[in-house]
Design a protein around this motif. Sequence first.
Motif, PDB file in Angstrom:
ATOM      1  N   LYS A  44      38.045  24.441  62.080  1.00  0.00           N
ATOM      2  CA  LYS A  44      39.391  24.681  62.736  1.00  0.00           C
ATOM      3  C   LYS A  44      39.430  23.483  63.691  1.00  0.00           C
ATOM      4  N   ASP A  45      39.349  22.990  63.916  1.00  0.00           N
ATOM      5  CA  ASP A  45      39.731  21.807  65.578  1.00  0.00           C
ATOM      6  C   ASP A  45      39.932  20.773  64.572  1.00  0.00           C
ATOM      7  N   GLU A  46      41.049  20.146  65.970  1.00  0.00           N
ATOM      8  CA  GLU A  46      40.763  18.697  65.223  1.00  0.00           C
ATOM      9  C   GLU A  46      39.152  17.395  65.143  1.00  0.00           C
ATOM     10  N   ILE A  47      39.187  16.679  63.857  1.00  0.00           N
ATOM     11  CA  ILE A  47      37.855  15.863  63.979  1.00  0.00           C
ATOM     12  C   ILE A  47      38.603  14.301  64.231  1.00  0.00           C
ATOM     13  N   VAL A  48      37.137  13.473  63.977  1.00  0.00           N
ATOM     14  CA  VAL A  48      37.177  12.376  64.234  1.00  0.00           C
ATOM     15  C   VAL A  48      36.390  11.954  63.256  1.00  0.00           C
ATOM     16  N   VAL A  49      36.365  11.159  62.416  1.00  0.00           N
ATOM     17  CA  VAL A  49      35.927  10.335  61.232  1.00  0.00           C
ATOM     18  C   VAL A  49      35.683   9.019  60.955  1.00  0.00           C
ATOM     19  N   GLU A  50      34.199   9.154  61.320  1.00  0.00           N
ATOM     20  CA  GLU A  50      34.258   7.179  61.405  1.00  0.00           C
ATOM     21  C   GLU A  50      33.668   6.946  59.763  1.00  0.00           C
ATOM     22  N   LEU A  51      33.852   5.781  60.139  1.00  0.00           N
ATOM     23  CA  LEU A  51      33.211   5.071  58.053  1.00  0.00           C
ATOM     24  C   LEU A  51      32.699   3.611  58.742  1.00  0.00           C
ATOM     25  N   SER A  52      31.520   3.619  58.068  1.00  0.00           N
ATOM     26  CA  SER A  52      30.831   2.316  58.111  1.00  0.00           C
ATOM     27  C   SER A  52      30.153   1.457  56.534  1.00  0.00           C
ATOM     28  N   ILE A  79      39.016   7.957  62.762  1.00  0.00           N
ATOM     29  CA  ILE A  79      40.202   8.339  63.009  1.00  0.00           C
ATOM     30  C   ILE A  79      39.931   9.747  62.805  1.00  0.00           C
ATOM     31  N   ASP A  80      41.473  10.107  63.471  1.00  0.00           N
ATOM     32  CA  ASP A  80      42.259  11.132  64.027  1.00  0.00           C
ATOM     33  C   ASP A  80      42.148  11.903  62.347  1.00  0.00           C
ATOM     34  N   ILE A  81      41.771  13.284  62.376  1.00  0.00           N
ATOM     35  CA  ILE A  81      42.330  14.375  61.591  1.00  0.00           C
ATOM     36  C   ILE A  81      42.773  15.676  62.162  1.00  0.00           C
ATOM     37  N   THR A  82      44.345  15.478  62.057  1.00  0.00           N
ATOM     38  CA  THR A  82      45.069  16.091  62.257  1.00  0.00           C
ATOM     39  C   THR A  82      44.672  17.385  61.882  1.00  0.00           C
ATOM     40  N   THR A 129      43.585  13.136  52.689  1.00  0.00           N
ATOM     41  CA  THR A 129      42.897  12.955  52.121  1.00  0.00           C
ATOM     42  C   THR A 129      42.200  11.339  52.532  1.00  0.00           C
ATOM     43  N   ILE A 130      40.907  10.778  52.715  1.00  0.00           N
ATOM     44  CA  ILE A 130      40.234   9.581  53.031  1.00  0.00           C
ATOM     45  C   ILE A 130      39.819   8.690  52.227  1.00  0.00           C
ATOM     46  N   THR A 131      40.575   7.932  51.236  1.00  0.00           N
ATOM     47  CA  THR A 131      39.845   7.024  50.504  1.00  0.00           C
ATOM     48  C   THR A 131      39.839   5.804  50.890  1.00  0.00           C
ATOM     49  N   ALA A 132      38.404   5.314  51.011  1.00  0.00           N
ATOM     50  CA  ALA A 132      37.889   4.227  51.401  1.00  0.00           C
ATOM     51  C   ALA A 132      37.225   3.613  50.969  1.00  0.00           C
ATOM     52  N   ILE A 133      37.451   1.890  50.388  1.00  0.00           N
ATOM     53  CA  ILE A 133      36.491   0.930  50.319  1.00  0.00           C
ATOM     54  C   ILE A 133      36.022   0.090  50.545  1.00  0.00           C
ATOM     55  N   PHE A 134      34.826  -0.962  50.080  1.00  0.00           N
ATOM     56  CA  PHE A 134      33.863  -1.667  50.709  1.00  0.00           C
ATOM     57  C   PHE A 134      34.044  -3.175  50.237  1.00  0.00           C
ATOM     58  N   VAL A 135      34.584  -4.076  50.799  1.00  0.00           N
ATOM     59  CA  VAL A 135      34.880  -5.516  50.020  1.00  0.00           C
ATOM     60  C   VAL A 135      34.087  -6.529  51.372  1.00  0.00           C
ATOM     61  N   ILE A 144      37.609  11.539  50.009  1.00  0.00           N
ATOM     62  CA  ILE A 144      37.326  12.862  50.897  1.00  0.00           C
ATOM     63  C   ILE A 144      37.835  13.221  51.377  1.00  0.00           C
ATOM     64  N   THR A 145      38.803  14.843  51.160  1.00  0.00           N
ATOM     65  CA  THR A 145      39.661  15.706  51.533  1.00  0.00           C
ATOM     66  C   THR A 145      39.090  16.618  53.000  1.00  0.00           C
ATOM     67  N   TYR A 146      40.265  16.392  53.901  1.00  0.00           N
ATOM     68  CA  TYR A 146      39.808  17.290  55.325  1.00  0.00           C
ATOM     69  C   TYR A 146      40.979  18.361  55.472  1.00  0.00           C
ATOM     70  N   GLU A 147      40.412  19.350  56.481  1.00  0.00           N
ATOM     71  CA  GLU A 147      42.222  19.839  56.112  1.00  0.00           C
ATOM     72  C   GLU A 147      41.751  21.333  57.441  1.00  0.00           C
ATOM     73  N   VAL A 148      42.886  20.540  58.214  1.00  0.00           N
ATOM     74  CA  VAL A 148      42.197  21.327  59.976  1.00  0.00           C
ATOM     75  C   VAL A 148      43.114  22.402  59.615  1.00  0.00           C
ATOM     76  N   LYS A 149      42.375  23.632  60.137  1.00  0.00           N
ATOM     77  CA  LYS A 149      43.358  25.215  60.135  1.00  0.00           C
ATOM     78  C   LYS A 149      43.019  25.660  61.293  1.00  0.00           C
ATOM     79  N   PHE A 150      44.222  25.868  62.441  1.00  0.00           N
ATOM     80  CA  PHE A 150      43.673  26.194  63.567  1.00  0.00           C
ATOM     81  C   PHE A 150      43.672  27.638  63.304  1.00  0.00           C
ATOM     82  N   ASP A 151      43.481  28.099  64.427  1.00  0.00           N
ATOM     83  CA  ASP A 151      43.406  30.169  64.747  1.00  0.00           C
ATOM     84  C   ASP A 151      44.639  30.224  64.752  1.00  0.00           C
ATOM     85  N   VAL A 152      45.123  30.840  63.862  1.00  0.00           N
ATOM     86  CA  VAL A 152      46.733  31.624  63.858  1.00  0.00           C
ATOM     87  C   VAL A 152      45.964  32.838  64.994  1.00  0.00           C
TER      88      VAL A 152
END
Length: 485
Positions: free
Chosen positions: A236-244, A271-274, A279-285, A297-305
């Motif tokens: 329901k709000d913007e989020i931050v995603v970290e990869l490791s 990574i800011d998700i608004t 959809t974030i797709t990541a690889i490790f090298v 992984i797919t994220y959906e941010v749906k603010f309250d209307v």
Amino acid sequence: MNCPRCGTEIPKERMFCPKCGYAIQMVPDYELDIEESIAQTRNEMAGALDSLIGPDGQRKVSQETVRLPVLQKKVSILRKAGVFVFGIVIILLVILFGASMYYFSSSGKNVQYLQNADEAYAQGNYAEAVELYEKAFGSENGSDAPFLFNEQIQYARALHELKLDDRAVSVLHSVIEEDPENAEAYGFLIEIHKLNDDYEEINRLLAGCSDDGVFEMYKDYMTMPPDFSRAGGIYKDEIVVELSASMTGDIYYTRDGSAPSTSSELYMGPIDITEGKTTITAIFVNPHDMISKPVRITYEVKFDVPDEPEIFPVSGNYAEPEYITVSSPNAGNVYYTTDGTDPTVSSNQYTDPIPMPLGKTTMKFAAISEKGVSSPVVEKNYNLNIIGTCSSEDATAYVAASLVATGALLDIYGNVPGVDGHYKYLCTKAAKEGSRIYYIIDEYFEHPNGTLDETGTIYAVDAISCMMYRAKPGRDGRYGFSLFY
């Protein structure tokens, strides 16, 4: 026991050292109990015979004579047992000697096979090398053939050169099963899997490694997919995603669901998700340019209307003006338009009651949150026709004429001395105070290029008496009026 040559522990059932192939000579155990029993029986018989001979050398007859047959029988039994055991021992020695000669002969043959195989491999004759290695390790040479790790690895290399990687992998796994610390076998297995892009096999191989030293040596070859700090889903709000990553290396990613590569964006921080779907797709090298499986992984941010605002008065035909008011508790700011378009944050913001526009007007209202999410649009249609002594056009002309009369204007067209451009007066709304109805006239300055600037001066004309007033909006947005003269 341990190998006399290299010190490796040798299982009881083996005739060769599993490390270096040294042949072990086995000698049958000495049966000490049987030998001591035979010696004791002989001593007893000698004592019995001595007791039957007197001092004069003549044989005596006594009760001991009765024991002689018993002793003789015992000696006979023991002699037979000794002969039988001795025969068994001789047979076993012959069998062991024959077996040893067979194994020595096989071992010599195996050594020759291995030497020839090594030479064939060195000369690039890999098919011949494989054939010779298989003869050396084959079942025809006995199930107890020595498990020589170096030769087995060389055998796997020959198979690899012939593109028989499945068999080579099987051989190397056998080496590791026998010798879990064999770093060379691990290294060659990793090399084969890397050439075949079987990175998941490398992960499984090292994940099952029981030797810490070997694991530390090759852990950089692992390609474990990146970890995400947040699970996918709706927020329901913007989020931050970290990869490791659990290993040393780089992470590359995309935000549109496409397959990432080393040309994609390099992960450097959160990574800011608004609003909307991402959809974030990541690889490790890893440091060896080996790429992990992608993680998507797919994220959906749906603010309250926001709730739609409440508007008063209702749509309809009006002969007297009303102030339009908006109620929108906890719904954000309300914006409106008078041209039929949907409101945005660039539209007029509602702050105070709005005088009803003259004529037919479609007004649209929407509450827009701080996140930019709009409520459902509310539409109102008003038709204001004032019945009075003068019309809105008459009121506008009266204002211009009055300003000319006072010398503020040169003419009714709004011209003033020494100024490019002219003043313009527009009447678009009306207001009511008590029983009086007023036309509201706003003053603008029109530049030579046609642009209009609102001056902030507002006039009003009574719809019945046609008297001119100065108008000023109060704190609540409702107008106050004072006579112009």
